[in-house]
Design an enzyme around this catalytic site. Sequence first.
Site, PDB file in Angstrom:
ATOM      1  N   GLU A 157       3.211 -14.621   2.383  1.00 11.04           N
ATOM      2  CA  GLU A 157       3.620 -13.465   1.559  1.00 11.04           C
ATOM      3  C   GLU A 157       4.859 -12.795   2.124  1.00 11.04           C
ATOM      4  OE1 GLU A 157       0.527 -14.120   2.538  1.00 11.04           O
ATOM      5  OE2 GLU A 157      -0.978 -13.106   1.279  1.00 11.04           O
TER       6      GLU A 157
ATOM      7  N   GLU B 109       8.140 -15.057  -3.099  1.00  5.79           N
ATOM      8  CA  GLU B 109       7.351 -15.359  -1.901  1.00  5.79           C
ATOM      9  C   GLU B 109       6.985 -16.843  -1.812  1.00  5.79           C
ATOM     10  OE1 GLU B 109       3.845 -12.959  -2.236  1.00  5.79           O
ATOM     11  OE2 GLU B 109       4.973 -11.078  -2.116  1.00  5.79           O
TER      12      GLU B 109
ATOM     13  N   LYS C  52      13.375  -1.347  -1.093  1.00  2.78           N
ATOM     14  CA  LYS C  52      11.996  -0.995  -0.768  1.00  2.78           C
ATOM     15  C   LYS C  52      11.889   0.525  -0.807  1.00  2.78           C
ATOM     16  CE  LYS C  52       8.405  -2.217   2.550  1.00  2.78           C
ATOM     17  NZ  LYS C  52       8.073  -3.206   3.587  1.00  2.78           N
TER      18      LYS C  52
ATOM     19  N   ALA D 295      15.936 -11.614  -2.307  1.00  5.74           N
ATOM     20  CA  ALA D 295      15.532 -13.026  -2.219  1.00  5.74           C
ATOM     21  C   ALA D 295      14.955 -13.394  -3.578  1.00  5.74           C
ATOM     22  CB  ALA D 295      14.511 -13.223  -1.100  1.00  5.74           C
TER      23      ALA D 295
ATOM     24  N   ASP E 106       2.820 -10.074  11.800  1.00  3.42           N
ATOM     25  CA  ASP E 106       2.072 -10.308  10.559  1.00  3.42           C
ATOM     26  C   ASP E 106       2.771 -11.386   9.734  1.00  3.42           C
ATOM     27  OD1 ASP E 106      -0.077  -9.993   8.832  1.00  3.42           O
ATOM     28  OD2 ASP E 106       0.767  -8.243   7.815  1.00  3.42           O
TER      29      ASP E 106
ATOM     30  N   SER F 231       0.826  -1.213   0.000  1.00  2.00           N
ATOM     31  CA  SER F 231       0.000   0.000   0.000  1.00  2.00           C
ATOM     32  C   SER F 231       0.857   1.259   0.000  1.00  2.00           C
ATOM     33  CB  SER F 231      -0.898   0.027   1.234  1.00  2.00           C
ATOM     34  OG  SER F 231      -1.285  -1.261   1.606  1.00  2.00           O
TER      35      SER F 231
ATOM     36  N   ASP G  96       9.343  -7.854   5.851  1.00  2.00           N
ATOM     37  CA  ASP G  96       8.219  -6.966   6.144  1.00  2.00           C
ATOM     38  C   ASP G  96       7.962  -6.807   7.641  1.00  2.00           C
ATOM     39  OD1 ASP G  96       6.234  -5.171   5.761  1.00  2.00           O
ATOM     40  OD2 ASP G  96       5.082  -6.385   4.357  1.00  2.00           O
TER      41      ASP G  96
HETATM   42  N1  ADE Z   1       9.706  -8.811  -2.485  1.00  2.00           N
HETATM   43  C1  ADE Z   1       9.611  -8.088  -1.378  1.00  2.00           C
HETATM   44  N2  ADE Z   1      10.791  -8.019  -0.764  1.00  2.00           N
HETATM   45  C2  ADE Z   1      11.663  -8.711  -1.502  1.00  2.00           C
HETATM   46  C3  ADE Z   1      13.041  -9.023  -1.379  1.00  2.00           C
HETATM   47  N3  ADE Z   1      13.758  -8.591  -0.358  1.00  2.00           N
HETATM   48  N4  ADE Z   1      13.600  -9.799  -2.320  1.00  2.00           N
HETATM   49  C4  ADE Z   1      12.852 -10.240  -3.325  1.00  2.00           C
HETATM   50  N5  ADE Z   1      11.570  -9.986  -3.508  1.00  2.00           N
HETATM   51  C5  ADE Z   1      10.976  -9.227  -2.598  1.00  2.00           C
END
Ligand code: ADE
Length: 314
Positions: A163, A120, A63, A116, A159, A44, A177
């Site tokens: 995901e 997910e 991010k 990563a 949380d 969001s 997250d």
């Molecule tokens: N999606 C959200 N965070 C991520 C991350 N750290 N690596 C890969 N995809 C993601």
Amino acid sequence: DPRLSPSRGIQPRAQSTTRSRTNSINGRFGADDFNFGDILGEGSYSTVMQATHRVTKQEYAIKVLDKGHLARNNKLQTALIEKNTLVKLGAGHPGIVKLHWTFQDEYSLFFVLDLARNGELQSRISKMGSLSVECSRYYAAQIVDALDYMHSKGVIHRDLKPENLLLDDNFRLKITDFGTGKILDSDVQTAKTFVGTAQYVAPELLENNETSRSSDLWALGCIVYQMIAGRFAFHGLSEYLTWQKVKALDYTCPDGFDEQAKALVQKLLVKSPTERLGAGEQGSSNDMKALKAHPFFKQIDWATLWTALAPTLE
Ligand code: ADE
């Protein structure tokens, strides 16, 4: 590369005459140090993008949070919480996404995170319907081990859900997250506004607005159930109906559900937070040893959990 050490900082770049979108505010590190690639995820208030450091060619997930949007919705605090919890957790555990640097410009906050590459866990479960018991056991063990570390640092996630569980190059798990995280200064805290995702939210949060480390154990029970059954433990046609099922402990394991997994789920999906396996005597002290010793984890070698090959996803 010592030039990239955040504590030493890097040399300020030559002053440009016009202030570009990507100039960072402190002038030491900014978005123009990276080449941005694909969008990896969207929330969001944020977008996660693949990014490559121009000098080192090292790849990250960045991010990007929109400051204006956060401010208008009173969510600046969650960005601060996310940063503080990630800083607190440091590089201390392979199962938790590492925050490498943060910077900001006029419009955005940037969190430079571990990439990563395998996305997910949720999309794997969706694609395959469910996971094998062996895979479920492996990812459950990695969650338990990461929670053990996180909780020992006084951080609760609040949380946890597939995901927020990412898979790295080697298909090992990384929890991400922490925007809903909490750094505990006492053992049980009351949260006035926050409720996590309905399918994974613990009953004490719905009934007493109370969270502790034990709420993460409830979510673990929901995740183990979901990996094996291929559906949510608690799911109604609306959020409200889902909450009713959570409060009534209204779930059933499908036929053929692994017996030891079922025994574990039954010890995690317990209404009283203090009685969940791993919660310890007060529901606060860390008793993850008992959780790791559950028969479901008998085949797990905890010493090589983060170095041995991951089982093939199936
Ligand atoms: N999606 C959200 N965070 C991520 C991350 N750290 N690596 C890969 N995809 C993601």
